[in-house]
Design an enzyme around this catalytic site. Sequence first.
Site, PDB file in Angstrom:
ATOM      1  N   THR A 244      20.597 -13.762  56.019  1.00 50.67           N
ATOM      2  CA  THR A 244      21.334 -14.968  56.423  1.00 50.67           C
ATOM      3  C   THR A 244      21.885 -14.819  57.824  1.00 50.67           C
ATOM      4  O   THR A 244      22.299 -13.730  58.202  1.00 50.67           O
ATOM      5  CB  THR A 244      22.540 -15.175  55.470  1.00 50.67           C
ATOM      6  OG1 THR A 244      22.041 -15.315  54.147  1.00 50.67           O
ATOM      7  CG2 THR A 244      23.351 -16.408  55.833  1.00 50.67           C
TER       8      THR A 244
ATOM      9  N   THR B 237      28.362 -14.615  54.101  1.00 46.00           N
ATOM     10  CA  THR B 237      27.083 -13.984  53.804  1.00 46.00           C
ATOM     11  C   THR B 237      27.274 -13.078  52.589  1.00 46.00           C
ATOM     12  O   THR B 237      28.393 -12.711  52.262  1.00 46.00           O
ATOM     13  CB  THR B 237      26.561 -13.199  55.022  1.00 46.00           C
ATOM     14  OG1 THR B 237      25.268 -12.671  54.720  1.00 46.00           O
ATOM     15  CG2 THR B 237      27.498 -12.059  55.409  1.00 46.00           C
TER      16      THR B 237
HETATM   17  N1  ASP Z   1      24.334 -15.755  50.973  1.00 42.54           N
HETATM   18  C1  ASP Z   1      22.906 -15.726  50.872  1.00 42.54           C
HETATM   19  C2  ASP Z   1      22.520 -16.240  49.504  1.00 42.54           C
HETATM   20  O1  ASP Z   1      23.180 -15.932  48.529  1.00 42.54           O
HETATM   21  C3  ASP Z   1      22.276 -14.401  51.098  1.00 42.54           C
HETATM   22  C4  ASP Z   1      22.773 -13.571  52.256  1.00 42.54           C
HETATM   23  O2  ASP Z   1      23.809 -13.834  52.816  1.00 42.54           O
HETATM   24  O3  ASP Z   1      22.103 -12.602  52.608  1.00 42.54           O
HETATM   25  O4  ASP Z   1      21.510 -16.894  49.411  1.00 42.54           O
END
Ligand code: ASP
Length: 341
Positions: free
Chosen positions: A202, A253
């Site tokens: 992300t 994130t």
């Molecule tokens: N927050 C993102 C999700 O749950 C993943 C990430 O931040 O790496 O899709």
Amino acid sequence: MFNRRKFLQSSFLSSMGLAFAKKDMGTEYVYPNVLNNPVVISTWDAGLEANKAAWEVLNKGGRALDAVEKGVMVTESSLNCCVGLGANPDRDGYVTLDACIMDDRFNCGGVAFLERIKHPISVARRVMEKTPHVLLVGIGAQQFAVAEGFPLEEQKLSESAEKAYQDWLKKSEYKPVINVENTKAQAFAPHKLPNGEWNHDTIGMVAMDASGNLSGSCTTSGMGFKMRGRVGDSPIIGAGLYVDNEVGAATSTGQGEDVIRICGTHTVVEFLRQGFSPEQACKKAVERIYKAKGESARSIQVGFLALNKKGEIGAFCLQKGFTYAVKNNKEEKLYSAKSWF
Ligand code: ASP
């Protein structure tokens, strides 16, 4: 009461270029002079490159909204990163993307479960600007994108994602655990930069422009090898991203499900409103996740990143290892957030 003395004081400070005050619904905010002090911050190491593109907009006096779109497009284009079409697929082998964007006037748009479109963030912006809606998903989001002139890309995994998927298929173990640095969880989302550095799924970015206005963007491929149709926090306003131009902006994130449970970034912004610093506000949101999950929070990562209306920045995460990139007139730097554990 906005009395004459206060008025004189604030107009004196404003004329000195030091502060300005704004009164709204009984609350008086006194800001230092944020004008001409643009700043952009974004999640993880990839944020450094993304900030450069955002800065090109901010440095010319452009809108924060344009900056946060341009910035994360860099990450979406990179085949070495876990954001965009080069990212890890879901467990059926398809890359599905989520994104959202929000400006300084509560306008916002998002897309989720979007396939074969290179720049979900720009589709999210079109949803915001061209439809009466906030979120389009799946085939509907794709049809809208194509109607708006976005090319439909080939359905093909990047070389590194193909390899990661083939490795994952050997066990096909479904463990929805992501981005926990230095643990076995890396094995389930084994995406590394060519230089061997760990990378993430992300990018969230928030910025303040020279006029003191805030905006934010967030874009992701979500959890590697996720269940088909799974959507995390990133395209959800108030979870992966929230902007209130009166007080501040935040992005997140990590394990999206746990961010959604506490309306993560909205929670951070509400703590900013109560007067907490950006780092404290992020910490209080992380604490809420810890209180909800207890010690099981040790097996996940969540990180929050925030910017307040004074241009102050801060972050906090559950586990060590969450980095964020900062760019303003004075510095271009990667920081490590403090962590709960
Ligand atoms: N927050 C993102 C999700 O749950 C993943 C990430 O931040 O790496 O899709």
